[in-house]
Design an enzyme around this catalytic site. Structure first.
Site, PDB file in Angstrom:
ATOM      1  N   LYS A  74      -5.054  20.305  87.456  1.00  0.00           N
ATOM      2  CA  LYS A  74      -3.567  20.159  87.597  1.00  0.00           C
ATOM      3  C   LYS A  74      -3.092  20.964  86.019  1.00  0.00           C
ATOM      4  CE  LYS A  74       0.527  17.496  88.508  1.00  0.00           C
ATOM      5  NZ  LYS A  74       1.022  15.986  87.600  1.00  0.00           N
ATOM      6  N   SER A 149       3.491  14.788  92.438  1.00  0.00           N
ATOM      7  CA  SER A 149       3.680  16.695  92.251  1.00  0.00           C
ATOM      8  C   SER A 149       2.258  17.464  92.202  1.00  0.00           C
ATOM      9  CB  SER A 149       4.272  16.238  90.569  1.00  0.00           C
ATOM     10  OG  SER A 149       3.606  16.125  89.401  1.00  0.00           O
ATOM     11  N   SER A 173       2.586  10.638  91.007  1.00  0.00           N
ATOM     12  CA  SER A 173       2.097  11.921  90.981  1.00  0.00           C
ATOM     13  C   SER A 173       0.382  12.391  91.504  1.00  0.00           C
ATOM     14  CB  SER A 173       3.077  12.999  90.284  1.00  0.00           C
ATOM     15  OG  SER A 173       3.990  13.237  90.817  1.00  0.00           O
TER      16      SER A 173
HETATM   17  N1  GLN Z   1       8.030  11.705  91.843  1.00  0.00           N
HETATM   18  C1  GLN Z   1       8.430  11.900  90.662  1.00  0.00           C
HETATM   19  C2  GLN Z   1       8.963  12.247  90.148  1.00  0.00           C
HETATM   20  O1  GLN Z   1       8.814  13.748  90.952  1.00  0.00           O
HETATM   21  C3  GLN Z   1       6.390  11.685  90.517  1.00  0.00           C
HETATM   22  C4  GLN Z   1       6.590  12.512  89.654  1.00  0.00           C
HETATM   23  C5  GLN Z   1       5.384  12.566  88.732  1.00  0.00           C
HETATM   24  O2  GLN Z   1       4.524  11.595  89.245  1.00  0.00           O
HETATM   25  N2  GLN Z   1       4.901  13.593  87.834  1.00  0.00           N
HETATM   26  O3  GLN Z   1      10.071  12.109  88.904  1.00  0.00           O
END
Ligand code: GLN
Length: 486
Positions: A74, A149, A173
């Protein structure tokens, strides 16, 4: 191919590391123009590393545990000399001057970097649509999002563009995109894996973990990246057990708790419920005992998270000021103007929204009402889990309320987007390890994920239960890796 199979085939000379890497590069060239999982592909480096492995093999040297395993990372993990963008215009031209601990450990273990994957900008989002470099598509249906994400990493594994990948999980995410893309995604205990070199989003929640096509492969990657790191003071010193050793132990007698509040959600799709309940029944057939558990504060997780995560983000992202590194707006004649323009032009809408919410929640006069209150609720959520683990060994919930949604469908509705992490966030708030693995498909052929959660540092048990389920169910076998790609 599984990691242990690859090990045998390399040793017996049935495949060379170069041949394997070439296969994956070809696959990326074939499918990535439509999936767009990768932001950077490092073919030359991958081939050079593969050659080194083949040379060691030829010289009769013994191979490290992940020798030749092609991996995608990532793009919020620093990789020395390679662009690390966080999918943001702010870091578009940033080349990391140092290596993150997790990737350093992977290279030592022989893994081969295929490239860096797309994400929601600074890991804020649930669909990989907030990336400044365009969205990633779901390999099962290109009109759907891959989740987020870490959508790039999940899609890359699902479409066979790499064997395994790393993501980061602050509120879901890793697990939510794993669920949307039909792969295994593991978020370890907070502090089990070093965060050094992970670009910080919310430091009390962030954790790095693997994506894989099997639980055993996820265990192999965790084995390499887990463990104390003097460069991260939040990284736990607890010894790292042999995660693969317990995979094959039967699960009879284990108590599996179904969190009542998770199944009471209005937005939970009936297909998801049915599939997850079938997974629970399968565990029962394997000898586990199902117990209904109440975690009364579970559903407060999302509100709590959307105070704590933006607060920490607003502080972490203060470093991007146009002065030290990252995007700088030209043409200002004073520092304040330059900094505010750099931040307004360098950050996308979602990141700016989080910074504003976080700055507000932390401001004098509001910090007690919002931030402190959220920390108190966080303790209550943790207490619910502590009570639950007095009665059961592992908790089971759906990973996400729905399967992958249509690209663009949540664009103007941040709250609908936030709700897709409803079921994953509580484990982050409590610091617990949690895994998502495929348990079925909806009527449209999109994968459904089941989430398992254990107590802190009980990754071995988590992986064992997941592996036993995976072996008994035929879901992974049905996984037509990449066959849906035009
Ligand atoms: N979707 C969640 C957010 O937007 C989690 C994101 C993540 O785990 N990096 O904060």
């Amino acid at each position: 191919m599984a990691i242990d199979l690859l090990r045998g085939r390399l040793r017996r000379g049935e495949i060379s590391a170069r041949e394997l890497v070439e296969q994956y590069i070809r696959r990326i060239e074939e499918v990535d123009p439509s999936i767009k999982a990768f932001l950077t592909v490092t073919s030359d480096r991958a081939l050079a590393e593969a050659d080194q492995i083949d040379n060691s093999l030829a010289a009769g040297e013994s191979l490290p545990p992940l020798a030749g395993v092609p991996i995608a990372i990532k793009d919020n993990l620093c990789t020395k000399g390679i662009s690390t963008t966080c999918s943001s215009k702010m870091l578009e031209n940033f080349v990391a001057p140092y290596e993150s601990t997790v990737t350093e450990r992977l290279w030592k273990a022989g893994a081969v970097l295929l490239g860096k994957t797309n994400l929601d900008e600074f890991a804020m989002g649930s669909s990989t649509e907030t990336s400044a470099f365009g969205p990633t598509s779901n390999p099962w249906d290109l009109s759907k999002v891959p989740g987020g994400s870490s959508g790039g990493s999940a899609a890359a594994v699902a479409s066979g563009e790499c064997m395994v990948a790393l993501g980061s999980d602050t509120g879901g995410s890793i697990r939510q995109p794993a669920s949307f893309c039909g792969v295994v995604g593991l978020k370890p205990t907070y502090g089990r894996v070093s965060r050094w070199g992970l670009v910080a989003f919310a430091s009390s929640l962030d954790q790095v973990g693997p994506f894989a096509t099997s639980v055993a492969d996820a265990a192999e990657v965790l084995q390499v990246i887990a463990g104390a790191d003097p460069r991260d003071s939040t990284c736990l010193k607890a010894p790292v057990p042999d995660y693969c050793a317990s995979l094959d132990q039967p699960i009879n007698g284990l108590k599996v708790g179904l969190i009542k509040e998770c199944f009471d959600q209005k937005g939970l799709s009936s297909e998801v419920t049915a599939s997850v309940m079938a997974a629970a029944t399968q565990l029962e057939e394997l000898g586990a005992e199902l117990v209904e558990i109440s975690c009364p504060r579970f559903n407060d997780g999302i509100a709590t998270y959307y105070v704590i995560a933006p607060s920490e983000a607003s502080s972490n992202l203060a470093r991007f000021d146009g002065v030290k590194y990252g995007y700088r707006s030209e043409g200002s004649d004073n520092l304040i103007d330059m900094t505010s323009k750099s931040r307004a032009e360098g950050f996308g809408n979602e990141v700016q929204r989080r910074i504003l919410i976080g700055t507000y929640a932390l401001s004098a006069g509001y910090v007690d009402a919002y931030y402190k209150k959220a920390q108190q609720v966080r303790s209550l959520i943790r207490r619910d889990f502590d009570n639950a683990f007095k009665k059961v060994d592992v908790l089971l919930t759906p990973t996400a309320p729905t399967t992958a949604f249509a690209a663009g469908s949540h664009a103007d509705d941040p709250l609908a987007m936030y709700l897709s992490d409803l079921l994953t966030i509580p484990a982050n708030l409590a610091g617990l390890p949690s895994i998502s693995l495929p348990c079925g498909f909806d009527g449209g052929g999109l994968p459904i994920g089941v989430q398992l959660i254990t107590n802190v540092l009980e990754e071995s048990r988590l992986l064992q239960v997941a592996h036993q389920y995976e072996k008994a169910s035929d879901v992974m076998a049905k996984h037509p890796k990449g066959s849906c790609i035009p």
